[in-house]
Design an enzyme around this catalytic site. Structure first.
Site, PDB file in Angstrom:
ATOM      1  N   SER A 249      -9.057   2.572   2.691  1.00 56.25           N
ATOM      2  CA  SER A 249      -7.980   2.483   2.083  1.00 56.25           C
ATOM      3  C   SER A 249      -6.880   2.037   1.014  1.00 56.25           C
ATOM      4  CB  SER A 249      -7.638   4.185   2.959  1.00 56.25           C
ATOM      5  OG  SER A 249      -6.716   3.718   4.112  1.00 56.25           O
TER       6      SER A 249
ATOM      7  N   SER B  34     -10.751   0.241   6.690  1.00 54.40           N
ATOM      8  CA  SER B  34      -9.633   0.132   5.288  1.00 54.40           C
ATOM      9  C   SER B  34      -8.369  -1.568   4.535  1.00 54.40           C
ATOM     10  CB  SER B  34      -8.785   1.127   5.499  1.00 54.40           C
ATOM     11  OG  SER B  34      -8.785   2.810   5.904  1.00 54.40           O
TER      12      SER B  34
ATOM     13  N   LYS C 208       0.935  -1.105   0.418  1.00 56.80           N
ATOM     14  CA  LYS C 208      -0.223   0.637   0.013  1.00 56.80           C
ATOM     15  C   LYS C 208       1.089   1.150   0.009  1.00 56.80           C
ATOM     16  CE  LYS C 208      -3.828   1.958   3.147  1.00 56.80           C
ATOM     17  NZ  LYS C 208      -4.405   2.225   3.455  1.00 56.80           N
TER      18      LYS C 208
END
Length: 457
Positions: free
Chosen positions: A150, A174, A80
Site C-alpha cells: 500500500s 506494503s 505516505k
C-alpha cells in the site's frame, strides 16, 4: 528514470557543507522532477511547495553556519498518506477521509522536522493502507503496471527519482513489494522500532519504515526519527547504528523460500539463483532447506504465514471498519466490507490461538537465524504485474511481517526486464547488523555500490 542527483541525499554532505550544493537547489530539482514525471506516475496526492521551500531555506542557513541538525537536514521526504501531517490533509486512500485535516504531525513527521528534513508532500496509498487502490498510481518503469501497495506512492516517487526517500508502512508486504516493483531500497524494521503514533496503522504486525534511493538514505531517515521519537510505546526503538564505510563480508547465509515460493515466476527464480551463485563465488556459504535441517524447521514454521497473518489482521481490523461502515458503507470497497464480515464472525479465543501460533513461528525463526549472518529470498513473486486493479501478490513479503524481524529489499535483480528485489531478513532488534550485511552484498557481492551511499560524519 535514474542517473540524477535525487537518487541520494546524504552522500552530498560535503557539497552541502562547502556550499557547492544548497538544500534549496536540491529541493527545486525535486519539484522540477515531480512536475515532469508525476502527471504520469501520479505518486502524490498533495504537495506543500511553499512550506518545503521555507524549510529548505532554513536548512541552507544551518549548513552555511556549519550547524546542520542531522545528516538529513534539508532532505526532501515524502510521507505516505496514512501518516498525519499538520500542514497537509491525511486522506488514508479512502473516499471517507479524503481531504481530512488532522492539524497535527505524527510522531515520525514531527521528528523529521526536528532533524531538519523537508516534508514535500503526501503520497498515494491504497484504501486504509490495505488492498484496494482508489488512486491509479503507475509503476515508474512501465505505466501499464502496478507500483504495488500500500506504500505505492512513496515507492513510485523514489523509484522514479522524484525524491531520495519517503516513509511507508507495512502490515503484510506494503514496503518490500512496492520497493521491489519500483526499483528502490525498502526497509521494514523490527516491529515496534519506529514510533507509529499519529499514523493510521494500529495492527500488531504493522510497522513504519522507509523507502529510499540508497541504503544510507533509507537508514538515516529512520535513525533520525528513532533518535527523537523512539519506538512504539513499550518498545526500545531502533537499535544500533551503521558504519557505511565498512564492508563486513557475511560468511553464512540461509535461503528461506517461504510459503510463497510456488507463486514466483520462472524469471524471478532464475534471477535469484544467479545472485546466489555470485555470492557463493565470493566464498559465502549459502544453504537452503535441503542442506540444513534448521532451515527446514524454519520453513515449516512460516509455511502458513499468509493465512495466519490474514486471520490476525481480520480480527484486529474489526475496529475501525465497523465504525466506518456505520458512517457510510458505500464508501468502503467490497474487500473492506468482506474483511469486516470475517472479523465479526471471529472470537477472542480464536485470536488468542492465532497469536500463540505467531509467537511459536517467531521463536523458531530466531533460533534458526542465530546460526546465520542473514537470510535471503525474493522480495516479490516476480516483476510488477500488468494492470492497476491489483497491487500484486504479497506471498513473498508476509513472512517478515509475521516474524516481526527486520527486512530489506535491494533492487539488484530483474524479471521480464523490470526491477526485482533481493530480500534480506535479519534478527529481531538487530536492524543495524542487517544493514552491515546488505552493504557488503550490494557493493562487493553483487556489484551495486551506488545502492550503498554514505552518511555525513
Amino acid at each position: 528514470m535514474t542517473g540524477n542527483r535525487l537518487r541520494g541525499y546524504v552522500s552530498h554532505s560535503e557539497d552541502l557543507r562547502s556550499g557547492r550544493l544548497s538544500p534549496r537547489a536540491y529541493l527545486e530539482e525535486t519539484l522540477t522532477r515531480i512536475d515532469e514525471l508525476d502527471p504520469t506516475v501520479a505518486a502524490f496526492v498533495v504537495l506543500n511547495r511553499e512550506g518545503a521551500r521555507q524549510a529548505a531555506d532554513e536548512s541552507a542557513r544551518r549548513w552555511a553556519a556549519g550547524q546542520p541538525l542531522s545528516p538529513i537536514d534539508g532532505m526532501p521526504v515524502a510521507i505516505k498518506d496514512i501518516i498525519e501531517t499538520a500542514d497537509m490533509p491525511t486522506g488514508q486512500g479512502s473516499p471517507l477521509w479524503e481531504g481530512t485535516e488532522g492539524n497535527r504531525d505524527s510522531a515520525s513527521v514531527h521528528a523529521l522536522r526536528e532533524a531538519g528534513a523537508v516534508i514535500v508532500g503526501k503520497t498515494t496509498t491504497t484504501e486504509l493502507a490495505s488492498k484496494h487502490p482508489w488512486h491509479e498510481t503507475t509503476n515508474p518503469h512501465d505505466p501499464s503496471r502496478t507500483p504495488g501497495g500500500s506504500s505505492s506512492g512513496t515507492a513510485a516517487a523514489v523509484g522514479a527519482g522524484m525524491v531520495p526517500v519517503g516513509l511507508g508502512t507495512q502490515l503484510l508486504g506494503s514496503i518490500l513489494r512496492p520497493s521491489s516493483f519500483c526499483g528502490a531500497v525498502g526497509f521494514k524494521p523490527s516491529v515496534g522500532a519506529v514510533n507509529r503514533s499519529g499514523s493510521h496503522d494500529h495492527f500488531s504486525q504493522s510497522c513504519q519504515g522507509s523507502i529510499g534511493a540508497t541504503l544510507a538514505d533509507t537508514w538515516a531517515v529512520l535513525r533520525a526519527i528513532a533518535d527523537r521519537a523512539g519506538g512504539d510505546p513499550g518498545y526500545g526503538g531502533l537499535a544500533g547504528d551503521v558504519d557505511f564505510t565498512r564492508r563486513t563480508k557475511p560468511m553464512k547465509l540461509a535461503v528461506l523460500e517461504t510459503g510463497g515460493w510456488s507463486a514466483t515466476t520462472e524469471g524471478a527464480r532464475q534471477a535469484f539463483a544467479a545472485a546466489r551463485q555470485r555470492l557463493q563465488e565470493h566464498g559465502i556459504e549459502v544453504l537452503d532447506r535441503t542442506q540444513d535441517e534448521r532451515i527446514e524447521t524454519a520453513e515449516t514454521a512460516v509455511a502458513d504465514a499468509l493465512r495466519l497473518t490474514q486471520a490476525i489482521v481480520a480480527w484486529e481490523g474489526r475496529w475501525p471498519l465497523n465504525t466506518y461502515a456505520d458512517l457510510d458503507a458505500t464508501k468502503l470497497s467490497l474487500d473492506a466490507r468482506e474483511r469486516l464480515k470475517i472479523a465479526e464472525a471471529m472470537t477472542q479465543q480464536e485470536y488468542r490461538e492465532l497469536l500463540a501460533q505467531r509467537a511459536a513461528a517467531r521463536a523458531t525463526y530466531e533460533t534458526t537465524a542465530a546460526h546465520f549472518d542473514a537470510t535471503i529470498t525474493l522480495a516479490a513473486c516476480g516483476a510488477a504485474p500488468t494492470g492497476l486493479d491489483s497491487t500484486g501478490n504479497v506471498a513473498m513479503n508476509v513472512t517478515a511481517s509475521l516474524l516481526g524481524c527486520p527486512a530489506l529489499t535491494l533492487p539488484v535483480l530483474a524479471d521480464d526486464g523490470l526491477p526485482l528485489g533481493l530480500q534480506i531478513l535479519g534478527r529481531t532488534n538487530r536492524d543495524a547488523e542487517l544493514f552491515e550485511v546488505a552493504n557488503w552484498i550490494a557493493d562487493e557481492g553483487l556489484g551495486r555500490p551506488d545502492l550503498v551511499g554514505s552518511v555525513s560524519r
